[in-house]
Scaffold this motif. Structure first.
Motif, short mmCIF file in Angstrom:
data_model
loop_
_atom_site.label_atom_id
_atom_site.label_comp_id
_atom_site.label_asym_id
_atom_site.label_seq_id
_atom_site.Cartn_x
_atom_site.Cartn_y
_atom_site.Cartn_z
N ARG A 150 -38.18 128.15 -29.57
CA ARG A 150 -39.26 127.67 -30.44
C ARG A 150 -38.75 126.58 -31.37
O ARG A 150 -37.59 126.61 -31.79
N LYS A 151 -39.65 125.66 -31.69
CA LYS A 151 -39.37 124.70 -32.75
C LYS A 151 -39.46 125.47 -34.06
O LYS A 151 -40.35 126.29 -34.23
N VAL A 152 -38.54 125.21 -34.97
CA VAL A 152 -38.47 125.97 -36.21
C VAL A 152 -38.79 125.08 -37.40
O VAL A 152 -38.29 123.96 -37.50
N LYS A 153 -39.63 125.59 -38.28
CA LYS A 153 -39.87 124.94 -39.57
C LYS A 153 -39.74 126.04 -40.61
O LYS A 153 -40.34 127.09 -40.49
N CYS A 154 -38.94 125.80 -41.60
CA CYS A 154 -38.69 126.79 -42.64
C CYS A 154 -39.39 126.32 -43.91
O CYS A 154 -38.97 125.32 -44.52
N ALA A 155 -40.44 127.02 -44.29
CA ALA A 155 -41.24 126.61 -45.45
C ALA A 155 -40.37 126.46 -46.69
O ALA A 155 -39.59 127.35 -47.04
N GLY A 156 -40.49 125.32 -47.31
CA GLY A 156 -39.76 125.07 -48.55
C GLY A 156 -38.29 124.74 -48.38
O GLY A 156 -37.56 124.64 -49.35
N ARG A 157 -37.84 124.62 -47.12
CA ARG A 157 -36.42 124.33 -46.86
C ARG A 157 -36.31 123.11 -45.97
O ARG A 157 -36.60 123.18 -44.79
N ARG A 158 -35.88 122.01 -46.51
CA ARG A 158 -35.59 120.85 -45.67
C ARG A 158 -34.17 120.99 -45.16
O ARG A 158 -33.32 121.58 -45.80
N GLY A 159 -33.94 120.46 -43.97
CA GLY A 159 -32.60 120.48 -43.41
C GLY A 159 -32.33 121.65 -42.47
O GLY A 159 -31.23 121.79 -41.95
N PHE A 160 -33.33 122.51 -42.25
CA PHE A 160 -33.15 123.65 -41.36
C PHE A 160 -33.08 123.15 -39.91
O PHE A 160 -33.75 122.18 -39.56
N PRO A 161 -32.26 123.80 -39.05
CA PRO A 161 -32.13 123.35 -37.65
C PRO A 161 -33.47 123.28 -36.92
O PRO A 161 -34.42 123.99 -37.25
N ASP A 162 -33.52 122.43 -35.89
CA ASP A 162 -34.74 122.12 -35.14
C ASP A 162 -35.28 123.25 -34.28
O ASP A 162 -36.48 123.45 -34.19
N ARG A 163 -34.40 123.94 -33.59
CA ARG A 163 -34.81 124.86 -32.54
C ARG A 163 -34.11 126.22 -32.65
O ARG A 163 -32.96 126.31 -33.08
N LEU A 164 -34.83 127.24 -32.22
CA LEU A 164 -34.30 128.60 -32.13
C LEU A 164 -34.30 128.99 -30.66
O LEU A 164 -35.32 128.83 -29.98
#
Length: 93
Positions: free
Chosen positions: A22-36
């Motif tokens: 899955r593509k990952v987006k971490c709310a409130g966290r920029r710089g989190f890796p793209d994919r899980l």
């Protein structure tokens, strides 16, 4: 190879291998890796970068990766197909 092409390759290879991704987006966290990637009880977080050394991590990405690795998370910065194949192989072994 551009990140978009690597991302398509990763998606297709995971589908072929039966690996959850899955593509990952971490709310409130920029710089989190793209994919899980996940399978057989294993999880790998992947940050995709343009190959040839032109894709550079931002300071935020570097900090986030350091924190995740310190927490014992397998995080990989990948810029080529071979490393994608290696990550998938590590998930399914």
């Amino acid at each position: 190879m551009a990140e978009g092409h690597l991302e398509k390759y990763l998606i297709n290879r995971c589908k072929d291998a039966g690996v959850y991704q899955r593509k990952v987006k971490c709310a409130g966290r920029r710089g989190f890796p793209d994919r899980l990637l996940a399978g057989d009880g294993r999880v790998i977080l992947i940050e995709l970068k343009h190959d040839g050394g032109t894709g550079v991590l931002s300071v935020l990405q570097e900090r986030e990766i350091v924190k995740l690795k310190a927490a014992g998370v397998d995080v990989r910065v990948i810029d080529n197909k071979r490393e994608i194949d290696d990550a998938i192989r590590d998930i399914i072994k």
